[in-house]
Design an enzyme around this catalytic site. Structure first.
Site, mmCIF file in Angstrom:
data_model
loop_
_atom_site.group_PDB
_atom_site.id
_atom_site.type_symbol
_atom_site.label_atom_id
_atom_site.label_comp_id
_atom_site.label_asym_id
_atom_site.label_seq_id
_atom_site.Cartn_x
_atom_site.Cartn_y
_atom_site.Cartn_z
ATOM 1 N N ASN A 119 -21.750 -37.077 -42.322
ATOM 2 C CA ASN A 119 -22.921 -36.757 -41.507
ATOM 3 C C ASN A 119 -23.266 -35.302 -41.788
ATOM 4 O O ASN A 119 -22.565 -34.404 -41.341
ATOM 5 C CB ASN A 119 -22.566 -36.974 -40.023
ATOM 6 C CG ASN A 119 -23.655 -36.475 -39.083
ATOM 7 O OD1 ASN A 119 -24.757 -36.154 -39.509
ATOM 8 N ND2 ASN A 119 -23.329 -36.404 -37.794
ATOM 9 N N GLU A 169 -16.213 -40.634 -31.162
ATOM 10 C CA GLU A 169 -16.224 -39.200 -31.421
ATOM 11 C C GLU A 169 -16.081 -38.436 -30.107
ATOM 12 O O GLU A 169 -17.081 -38.225 -29.394
ATOM 13 C CB GLU A 169 -17.543 -38.794 -32.090
ATOM 14 C CG GLU A 169 -17.785 -39.468 -33.424
ATOM 15 C CD GLU A 169 -18.743 -38.656 -34.286
ATOM 16 O OE1 GLU A 169 -18.323 -38.263 -35.378
ATOM 17 O OE2 GLU A 169 -19.868 -38.387 -33.854
ATOM 18 N N SER A 224 -13.774 -33.362 -36.297
ATOM 19 C CA SER A 224 -12.858 -32.470 -37.012
ATOM 20 C C SER A 224 -11.926 -33.179 -37.992
ATOM 21 O O SER A 224 -10.792 -32.743 -38.195
ATOM 22 C CB SER A 224 -12.055 -31.613 -36.022
ATOM 23 O OG SER A 224 -12.914 -30.750 -35.303
#
Ligand code: PGA
Length: 245
Positions: free
Chosen positions: A11, A165, A204
């Site tokens: 992304n 997420e 992350s």
């Protein structure tokens, strides 16, 4: 049952000019030999040039948001048919940055997922708790509400990918423990309408932690922000995914 598709999805967020397409080209070359699906969700401005340059390659292309309507008076917005026309096969909907910056509700996210399907796109529906919700021990409750509200009942392995997420893990270098990821993914899996839907972890993911995260039960790959911008950090993540299972 058929194995779930494993995805290394990048992304790029609001990053990337045409001059950066060399990175996408290098990632496309890695995708050619990869045993997992590799995909880049690019800024809308880069979709058509990327499709022209990398067309026919195995690299999947995606947008990062779409409007719930196919066309109309919505200045500055982009529709799912426009993304498909530019060469996308996927679109992220309900990313936490859209939910936070643009006030997107679960209901809007579900409408966007349906719009994606109507245009022939696979919807990558994002869910995840905030730091305050995590600290309050409300993760599963939040996920339950988001799944019920933003994943339409017609979601299937053919039209949908779900990404877990945690908001507090995005761009921070922090990640949940593998036990926490396993618990969240097992919970999400139990609530999805189709057991074959691929379920990605995002937040992350890096070349350092990818192998450990991808080895977790029920993790079918990653949605990767910062580390997907450069081939030198994204390719090791693709390889880490290939190395699991
Ligand atoms: P990050 O972003 O990998 O930079 O944390 C992930 C995402 O927001 O999809």
């Amino acid at each position: 049952m058929a194995e779930r598709t494993r995805y290394a999805a990048g992304n790029w967020k609001m990053n990337g000019l045409r001059a950066d397409l060399g990175e996408a080209r290098a990632i496309a070359e890695a995708a050619e030999r990869a045993q997992v699906a590799v995909l880049l969700c690019l800024p809308a401005t880069l979709l058509a040039p990327a499709a022209a340059e990398l067309g026919g390659a195995r690299l999947g292309l995606g947008g990062q948001d779409c409007h719930a309507e196919p066309k109309g008076a919505h200045t500055g917005d982009i529709s799912a048919p426009m993304l498909a026309d530019a060469g996308a096969g996927y679109v992220i909907v309900g990313h936490s940055e859209r939910r936070a910056d643009h006030g997107e509700t679960d209901e809007m996210v579900a409408a966007k997922a349906r719009a994606a399907w109507a245009a022939g796109l696979t919807a990558i529906i994002c869910i995840g708790e905030t730091e305050a919700e995590y600290r309050a021990g409300r993760t599963l409750e939040v996920l339950e509400r988001q799944i019920a509200g933003s994943v339409p009942a017609e979601a299937s392995r053919e039209n949908t990918v779900v990404a877990y997420e945690p908001v507090w893990a995005i761009g921070t270098g922090l990640t949940p423990t593998t036990d926490e990821i396993a618990r969240a993914h097992a919970f999400i899996r139990s609530r999805l309408p189709d057991g074959g839907i691929s379920l990605l972890y995002g937040g992350s993911v890096s070349p350092k932690n990818a192998a450990e995260i991808f080895a977790v039960e029920d993790v079918d790959g990653g949605l990767v922000g910062g580390a997907s911008l450069r081939a030198e950090t994204f390719i090791p993540i693709i390889e880490a995914l290939e190395g699991t299972r």
